[in-house]
Design an enzyme around this catalytic site. Sequence first.
Site, PDB file in Angstrom:
ATOM      1  N   GLY A 166      -3.440  -2.119  18.180  1.00  9.87           N
ATOM      2  CA  GLY A 166      -3.181  -2.267  16.743  1.00  9.87           C
ATOM      3  C   GLY A 166      -2.750  -0.709  15.984  1.00  9.87           C
ATOM      4  O   GLY A 166      -2.991   0.183  15.735  1.00  9.87           O
ATOM      5  N   LYS A 203       1.198  -1.155   0.044  1.00  9.32           N
ATOM      6  CA  LYS A 203       0.276   0.001   0.096  1.00  9.32           C
ATOM      7  C   LYS A 203       0.471   1.133   0.471  1.00  9.32           C
ATOM      8  O   LYS A 203       1.820   1.040   0.882  1.00  9.32           O
ATOM      9  CB  LYS A 203      -1.015   0.515   1.308  1.00  9.32           C
ATOM     10  CG  LYS A 203      -1.703   1.252   0.903  1.00  9.32           C
ATOM     11  CD  LYS A 203      -3.186   1.322   2.348  1.00  9.32           C
ATOM     12  CE  LYS A 203      -1.924   1.509   3.699  1.00  9.32           C
ATOM     13  NZ  LYS A 203      -3.152   1.877   4.769  1.00  9.32           N
TER      14      LYS A 203
END
Length: 321
Positions: A292, A67
């Site tokens: 996260g 990405k």
Amino acid sequence: MIIVPEREIADLMTREAAFDAVEQVFASMASRDAYNFPVVREAIGHADALYGFKGGFDRAGMTLGLKAGGYWPNNLEQHGIINHQSTVFLFDPDTGKANAMVGGNLLTALRTAAASSVSIKHLARADSKIIGMIGAGHQATFQLRAALEQRSFEKVIGWNYHPEMLPNIEKVAIDAGLPFEAVSLDRMQDADVIISITSAFAPSLMADHVAPGTHIACMGTDTKGKQEVEAALLARATVFTDEIAQSISIGEAQHAIADGTLDQDQITEIGAVINGTHPGRSSDQEITLFDGTGVGLQDLAVASAVVRLAVDKGIAIEVDF
């Protein structure tokens, strides 16, 4: 090569599909069937932008790619588009040939929300009733919608640095048929699950703001220097993460590691809980915390899923490349 433009993503990718893709890739990471490449993230010296690359290879899912994108803080005000911009590129693991280019903006929001949602499924108490939100920006709405699908929550409470933004998450709560209350940070003690999703460089959630038995998902810290929660909170909690290397370097754990309140070997990959090689929560009094950090494999997993959906529905754009 297949192209799936950003404009098509909303009609293709569901929260359920994003959840399944992220859960599966976390499991692959823990079983060492998938690994992330080193992250590149740089200030480009133009438009105050941060730009970078996240990539990896999932041998189980045969997904290879990256990405590319970042954060342009003036986009919304100056150009009328969102500040986070990204595109996912997928390659054939057998030949290296480019297979797909996929709009990554909505996918990033969905995969980030899916990660915290996976942590709630595997780590939060089954009887959790109140969810607390720290942060009320664009990503917070995705976080809350996904989280509400994991437990039978009865109330949403929220705090934000800018209280005028709280209606963003209040609307999500009301749409779900739940009451919402704006609270002070010390009232987060009422919450059974807390999601923190800010871009802060100083902690807001302190150790004494959290009651025993709470599950916390720290979703905003993905850069060196960022911090959402007090390091002492990680010392009180059992800490899980998507990837340990990122957690200790650019994630929430970086601060607890630096001041010695947490050791690297005290952090567990959440994929180990998914795979059943770690028991996860051990008691109703245990505080669990998911750091996260956002890994490239999450992006590749959801992008691969959306490519399959686009092909199945006949809306994929195919070009000779």
